[in-house]
Motif scaffolding. Structure first.
Motif, PDB file in Angstrom:
ATOM      1  N   MET A  11       0.817  -1.213   0.000  1.00 19.72           N
ATOM      2  CA  MET A  11       0.000   0.000   0.000  1.00 19.72           C
ATOM      3  C   MET A  11       0.853   1.266   0.000  1.00 19.72           C
ATOM      4  N   VAL A  12       2.010   1.222   0.623  1.00 16.02           N
ATOM      5  CA  VAL A  12       2.886   2.398   0.635  1.00 16.02           C
ATOM      6  C   VAL A  12       3.315   2.734  -0.791  1.00 16.02           C
ATOM      7  N   ALA A  13       3.649   1.713  -1.558  1.00 15.63           N
ATOM      8  CA  ALA A  13       4.053   1.940  -2.951  1.00 15.63           C
ATOM      9  C   ALA A  13       2.876   2.480  -3.761  1.00 15.63           C
ATOM     10  N   LEU A  14       1.681   1.928  -3.549  1.00 13.79           N
ATOM     11  CA  LEU A  14       0.503   2.397  -4.290  1.00 13.79           C
ATOM     12  C   LEU A  14       0.171   3.842  -3.920  1.00 13.79           C
ATOM     13  N   GLN A  15       0.301   4.178  -2.641  1.00  5.46           N
ATOM     14  CA  GLN A  15      -0.025   5.533  -2.189  1.00  5.46           C
ATOM     15  C   GLN A  15       0.972   6.572  -2.689  1.00  5.46           C
ATOM     16  N   SER A  16       2.143   6.124  -3.074  1.00  2.77           N
ATOM     17  CA  SER A  16       3.148   7.070  -3.558  1.00  2.77           C
ATOM     18  C   SER A  16       3.053   7.298  -5.071  1.00  2.77           C
ATOM     19  N   LYS A  17       2.263   6.483  -5.760  1.00  2.00           N
ATOM     20  CA  LYS A  17       2.130   6.629  -7.212  1.00  2.00           C
ATOM     21  C   LYS A  17       1.052   7.646  -7.556  1.00  2.00           C
ATOM     22  N   VAL A  18       1.258   8.368  -8.632  1.00  2.00           N
ATOM     23  CA  VAL A  18       0.262   9.333  -9.113  1.00  2.00           C
ATOM     24  C   VAL A  18      -0.769   8.609  -9.977  1.00  2.00           C
ATOM     25  N   TRP A  19      -0.312   7.768 -10.880  1.00  2.46           N
ATOM     26  CA  TRP A  19      -1.189   7.041 -11.796  1.00  2.46           C
ATOM     27  C   TRP A  19      -1.156   5.554 -11.476  1.00  2.46           C
ATOM     28  N   LEU A  20      -2.334   4.921 -11.448  1.00  2.43           N
ATOM     29  CA  LEU A  20      -2.443   3.496 -11.175  1.00  2.43           C
ATOM     30  C   LEU A  20      -3.060   2.785 -12.366  1.00  2.43           C
ATOM     31  N   THR A  21      -2.648   1.550 -12.588  1.00  2.37           N
ATOM     32  CA  THR A  21      -3.314   0.701 -13.575  1.00  2.37           C
ATOM     33  C   THR A  21      -4.632   0.230 -12.958  1.00  2.37           C
ATOM     34  N   PRO A  22      -5.552  -0.291 -13.749  1.00  2.00           N
ATOM     35  CA  PRO A  22      -6.791  -0.813 -13.173  1.00  2.00           C
ATOM     36  C   PRO A  22      -6.548  -1.908 -12.116  1.00  2.00           C
ATOM     37  N   GLU A  23      -5.539  -2.731 -12.309  1.00  2.00           N
ATOM     38  CA  GLU A  23      -5.217  -3.768 -11.325  1.00  2.00           C
ATOM     39  C   GLU A  23      -4.756  -3.140 -10.016  1.00  2.00           C
ATOM     40  N   GLU A  24      -3.898  -2.126 -10.120  1.00  2.00           N
ATOM     41  CA  GLU A  24      -3.427  -1.434  -8.922  1.00  2.00           C
ATOM     42  C   GLU A  24      -4.564  -0.679  -8.246  1.00  2.00           C
ATOM     43  N   ALA A  25      -5.435  -0.074  -9.043  1.00  2.00           N
ATOM     44  CA  ALA A  25      -6.587   0.645  -8.493  1.00  2.00           C
ATOM     45  C   ALA A  25      -7.492  -0.314  -7.721  1.00  2.00           C
ATOM     46  N   ALA A  26      -7.677  -1.509  -8.248  1.00  2.00           N
ATOM     47  CA  ALA A  26      -8.503  -2.510  -7.566  1.00  2.00           C
ATOM     48  C   ALA A  26      -7.894  -2.867  -6.214  1.00  2.00           C
ATOM     49  N   LYS A  27      -6.585  -3.054  -6.179  1.00  2.00           N
ATOM     50  CA  LYS A  27      -5.907  -3.364  -4.911  1.00  2.00           C
ATOM     51  C   LYS A  27      -6.019  -2.182  -3.954  1.00  2.00           C
ATOM     52  N   TYR A  28      -5.830  -0.989  -4.463  1.00  2.00           N
ATOM     53  CA  TYR A  28      -5.894   0.226  -3.647  1.00  2.00           C
ATOM     54  C   TYR A  28      -7.278   0.399  -3.020  1.00  2.00           C
ATOM     55  N   MET A  29      -8.326   0.075  -3.790  1.00  2.00           N
ATOM     56  CA  MET A  29      -9.701   0.233  -3.331  1.00  2.00           C
ATOM     57  C   MET A  29     -10.243  -1.018  -2.633  1.00  2.00           C
ATOM     58  N   SER A  30      -9.498  -2.108  -2.670  1.00  2.00           N
ATOM     59  CA  SER A  30      -9.941  -3.400  -2.103  1.00  2.00           C
ATOM     60  C   SER A  30     -11.218  -3.901  -2.771  1.00  2.00           C
ATOM     61  N   VAL A  31     -11.231  -3.796  -4.092  1.00  2.00           N
ATOM     62  CA  VAL A  31     -12.344  -4.325  -4.888  1.00  2.00           C
ATOM     63  C   VAL A  31     -11.751  -5.148  -6.035  1.00  2.00           C
ATOM     64  N   SER A  32     -12.608  -5.786  -6.802  1.00  2.00           N
ATOM     65  CA  SER A  32     -12.130  -6.578  -7.935  1.00  2.00           C
ATOM     66  C   SER A  32     -11.784  -5.680  -9.123  1.00  2.00           C
ATOM     67  N   ARG A  33     -11.014  -6.226 -10.026  1.00  2.00           N
ATOM     68  CA  ARG A  33     -10.688  -5.499 -11.262  1.00  2.00           C
ATOM     69  C   ARG A  33     -11.969  -5.217 -12.043  1.00  2.00           C
ATOM     70  N   ARG A  34     -12.880  -6.165 -12.032  1.00  2.00           N
ATOM     71  CA  ARG A  34     -14.156  -5.981 -12.727  1.00  2.00           C
ATOM     72  C   ARG A  34     -14.931  -4.792 -12.162  1.00  2.00           C
ATOM     73  N   GLN A  35     -14.908  -4.644 -10.836  1.00  2.00           N
ATOM     74  CA  GLN A  35     -15.613  -3.517 -10.221  1.00  2.00           C
ATOM     75  C   GLN A  35     -14.999  -2.190 -10.658  1.00  2.00           C
ATOM     76  N   VAL A  36     -13.692  -2.128 -10.761  1.00  2.00           N
ATOM     77  CA  VAL A  36     -13.025  -0.911 -11.244  1.00  2.00           C
ATOM     78  C   VAL A  36     -13.472  -0.619 -12.679  1.00  2.00           C
ATOM     79  N   ASP A  37     -13.533  -1.644 -13.519  1.00  2.00           N
ATOM     80  CA  ASP A  37     -13.981  -1.458 -14.906  1.00  2.00           C
ATOM     81  C   ASP A  37     -15.415  -0.944 -14.955  1.00  2.00           C
ATOM     82  N   ILE A  38     -16.275  -1.460 -14.089  1.00  2.00           N
ATOM     83  CA  ILE A  38     -17.671  -1.002 -14.037  1.00  2.00           C
ATOM     84  C   ILE A  38     -17.727   0.457 -13.599  1.00  2.00           C
ATOM     85  N   LEU A  39     -16.959   0.818 -12.583  1.00  2.00           N
ATOM     86  CA  LEU A  39     -16.970   2.199 -12.089  1.00  2.00           C
ATOM     87  C   LEU A  39     -16.472   3.183 -13.139  1.00  2.00           C
TER      88      LEU A  39
END
Length: 79
Positions: A11-39
Motif C-alpha cells: 500500500m505504501v508503494a501504491l499511495q506514492s504513485k500518481v497514476w495506477l493501472t486498473p489492477e493497482e486501483a482494484a488493490k488500492y480500493m480493495s475491490v475486484s478489477r471488474r468492479q473498477v472497470d464497471i466504475l
C-alpha cells in the motif's frame, strides 16, 4: 498454480504513485478489477464514472481521483 500465494499488496508503494493501472486501483480500493472497470465505464447513478486516461490500450487512473470518488461515495452513519 493452485499452490501459488498471492503477493501482499504494498500500500505504501501504491499511495506514492500518481497514476495506477486498473489492477493497482482494484488493490488500492480493495475491490475486484471488474468492479473498477464497471466504475470507470458505467459509474453510479448519483456520482457518475471514475475518471481515467487511456493511451493506446493502456488505462491509467489518477490516485487522487480514486480518493475523491471514494469520499463522494462515503456513507454517513445515522446515530
Amino acid at each position: 498454480m493452485a499452490n501459488e500465494k498471492k503477493k501482499p499488496v504494498d500500500m505504501v508503494a501504491l499511495q506514492s504513485k500518481v497514476w495506477l493501472t486498473p489492477e493497482e486501483a482494484a488493490k488500492y480500493m480493495s475491490v475486484s478489477r471488474r468492479q473498477v472497470d464497471i466504475l470507470r465505464t458505467k459509474g453510479t447513478p448519483n456520482i457518475g464514472r471514475l475518471p481515467f486516461s487511456k493511451i493506446g490500450k493502456s488505462i491509467f487512473i489518477r490516485r487522487t481521483n480514486i480518493d475523491k470518488y471514494l469520499i463522494e461515495h462515503e456513507v454517513k452513519s445515522a446515530v
